[in-house]
Enzyme design. Structure first.
Site, mmCIF file in Angstrom:
data_model
loop_
_atom_site.group_PDB
_atom_site.id
_atom_site.type_symbol
_atom_site.label_atom_id
_atom_site.label_comp_id
_atom_site.label_asym_id
_atom_site.label_seq_id
_atom_site.Cartn_x
_atom_site.Cartn_y
_atom_site.Cartn_z
ATOM 1 N N LYS A 268 -7.843 39.766 23.539
ATOM 2 C CA LYS A 268 -8.275 40.188 24.864
ATOM 3 C C LYS A 268 -9.360 41.258 24.770
ATOM 4 O O LYS A 268 -9.475 41.954 23.755
ATOM 5 C CB LYS A 268 -7.085 40.784 25.636
ATOM 6 C CG LYS A 268 -5.957 39.824 25.942
ATOM 7 C CD LYS A 268 -4.821 40.554 26.626
ATOM 8 C CE LYS A 268 -3.670 39.610 26.949
ATOM 9 N NZ LYS A 268 -4.008 38.699 28.043
ATOM 10 N N ARG A 342 3.785 30.741 27.723
ATOM 11 C CA ARG A 342 4.353 29.410 27.961
ATOM 12 C C ARG A 342 4.998 28.842 26.696
ATOM 13 O O ARG A 342 5.897 28.016 26.789
ATOM 14 C CB ARG A 342 3.263 28.480 28.499
ATOM 15 C CG ARG A 342 2.134 28.208 27.547
ATOM 16 C CD ARG A 342 0.887 27.705 28.244
ATOM 17 N NE ARG A 342 0.283 28.739 29.065
ATOM 18 C CZ ARG A 342 -0.795 28.560 29.836
ATOM 19 N NH1 ARG A 342 -1.368 27.368 29.898
ATOM 20 N NH2 ARG A 342 -1.298 29.548 30.547
#
Length: 491
Positions: A268, A342
């Site tokens: 990120k 996920r």
């Protein structure tokens, strides 16, 4: 918190509600507490409040000296409730929270807001007064006048008024605070093993059954998603299972527990990465909720399955292009290591499904796309149509604002992989929250009523305080989860 029929001798501040209208503000409720708010006291208060410009607008605060007839009370704080026809439980909760936050340094507060909705007022005061200070040294520790209000007494019209509502509100608020505490604890001190240990202590203290899988047990069990996400960290992953045997109906809760998310190899940007301390907010909410279900004695069996990992870049981290095998056998091509939530949720959903639940709810700070679509205060709710809509409706009823979202069929094909069963992301940026939900749907057992809550924005407040929400962890969606479980119990 306490109930009292009349003002106690040590009351410092009396908090009253004020509604707005074209004819000026009015004190609410207007038909209770006549022994304290006599006609003479009400008239004097309205004169004082009008003189300093109080309008009764929602969450407006106005403090005036107490009338002499309110013996022992030093001041009165009027908190705005807005238009009388707009006063609902959530507005009372918000107004109480604003009032609580403004009363730092006050010892004893009494309030008439409980006459409107005792449970909502109690939740608002408790959550509005919440602070998190374990990591402050004496240099920056709150001074006495910065400490949260010590005691709140709710004036009630009769001794037994609202006792059950007050007790439930306190338990719910304590659960929300537990979730906030978890989220606000920095990743230096809350890594997977420590998170699992703290959850275990709380669960065993509540008499609940707990199972903790360490990295060796995860390897032996084939939990490829949890292991893949956690393999780049020196602090190995965990999976925690907490069970409350409350009844025949079964609810499975699953919460994303990424204790810090750098994005892994797909790292990120540095700006605001510190907020990724909140990436375990789904897990925090789920742990707090199963404990709350036990404390409330809800007649539903609730089992929480909580995967915990730290997503770090290193020589051992998974790479874009790797293929992992999820628990249950599905293979996934990892296109983006920052779509890690996920992967750990998929393992946990399959494991939770082995318990044959009637309902399954997973909670995650899953996608930035949730905030693009719905902003920072509105959770996205996806899943099987009827249950999705039911969860979203209940979420709005309790003030957590969930909104139902669709599963466009055309997005599913974009999760196909050229080499594995699935890819963990689509090759485009469109409908990111929806495609993440479609990925999770692949792992939900057939026939189970399922809801997925994406709380990427609502679980962590990076802006200024509002209502009963301070900066940092919010505890969303604990109140939604327990309300849904209670609704299932009432079927």
């Amino acid at each position: 918190m306490a109930r009292t029929v009349t003002l106690g001798p040590d009351t410092d501040v009396l908090v009253i509600g004020l509604t707005s209208s074209e004819n000026g503000p009015s004190i609410a409720p207007d038909d209770l507490f006549g022994d304290v708010l006599t006609a003479e006291v009400r008239a004097e208060l309205l004169d004082q409040l009008g003189a300093v410009g109080a309008k009764g607008k929602a969450e407006e605060l106005t403090r005036v000296p107490a009338p002499a007839l309110l013996d022992g009370v030093t001041s009165v704080l009027a908190v705005g409730l807005g238009a009388p026809d707009k006063v609902d439980a959530e507005q009372i909760r918000r107004s109480a929270g604003v009032a609580a936050r403004s009363l730092s340094g006050t010892e004893v507060v009494a309030t008439t807001l409980g006459g409107l909705d005792l449970g909502a007022a109690a939740e608002g005061f408790y959550l509005g007064a919440y602070t998190f200070t374990p990591f402050r040294s004496q240099k920056s520790a709150p001074k006495p006048d910065e400490q949260p209000v010590t005691r709140v007494e709710f004036l009630v019209p009769e001794p037994d008024f609202g006792e059950e509502a007050l007790q439930r509100a306190q338990l719910v608020a304590e659960a929300v605070a537990t979730a906030r505490d978890f989220v606000n604890t920095p990743p230096s001190h809350l890594f997977p093993a420590e998170f699992a240990a703290r959850a275990q202590v709380l669960a065993e203290g509540a008499g609940l059954e707990v199972e903790v899988l360490d990295e060796k047990a995860l390897e032996a069990g084939g939990y490829g998603g949890v292991l893949g996400v956690g393999k780049g960290s020196s602090r190995p992953p965990r999976l925690v299972r907490i069970s409350y045997p409350g009844g025949e109906k079964k609810v499975a809760l699953v919460g994303k527990g990424v204790t810090f998310d750098t994005g892994g190899i797909s790292i990120k940007p540095a700006q605001n990465m510190e907020n990724m301390t909140s990436d375990m907010a789904g897990a925090a909410a789920v742990v707090a909720t199963v404990l709350l279900a036990a404390r409330l004695g809800v007649s539903v069996t609730v089992t929480a399955t909580v995967p915990m990992a730290e997503n770090m870049p290193s020589a051992t981290a998974q790479r874009p292009g790797d293929v992992l095998t999820q628990y249950g056998g599905t293979t996934v091509e990892v296109i983006n290591t920052d779509a890690e939530g996920r992967l750990i949720l998929a393992d946990a959903i399959v494991r939770a499904g082995e318990d044959a639940p009637d309902y399954l709810i997973d909670v995650a700070t899953l996608t930035g796309a949730q905030m693009v679509a719905l902003g920072t205060r509105t959770p996205g709710v996806l899943g099987t149509d009827d249950f999705r809509d039911r969860v979203a409706r209940i979420s709005r009823e309790v003030g957590e604002n969930g909104w139902a979202m669709p599963f466009p069929a055309e997005l599913r094909a974009d999760l196909n992989s050229k080499i594995a069963d699935l890819a963990n992301v689509t090759p485009h940026r469109w409908g990111g929250m929806l495609s993440a939900g479609l990925f999770l749907e692949e792992f939900v057992p057939e026939g189970v009523q399922w809801a997925h809550l994406d709380v990427a924005g609502p679980a962590y407040n990076t802006g200024g305080p509002f209502g009963y929400i301070g900066k940092g962890g919010t505890g969303v969606p604990v109140r939604t989860l327990i309300a849904v479980i209670e609704d299932i119990a009432a079927e």
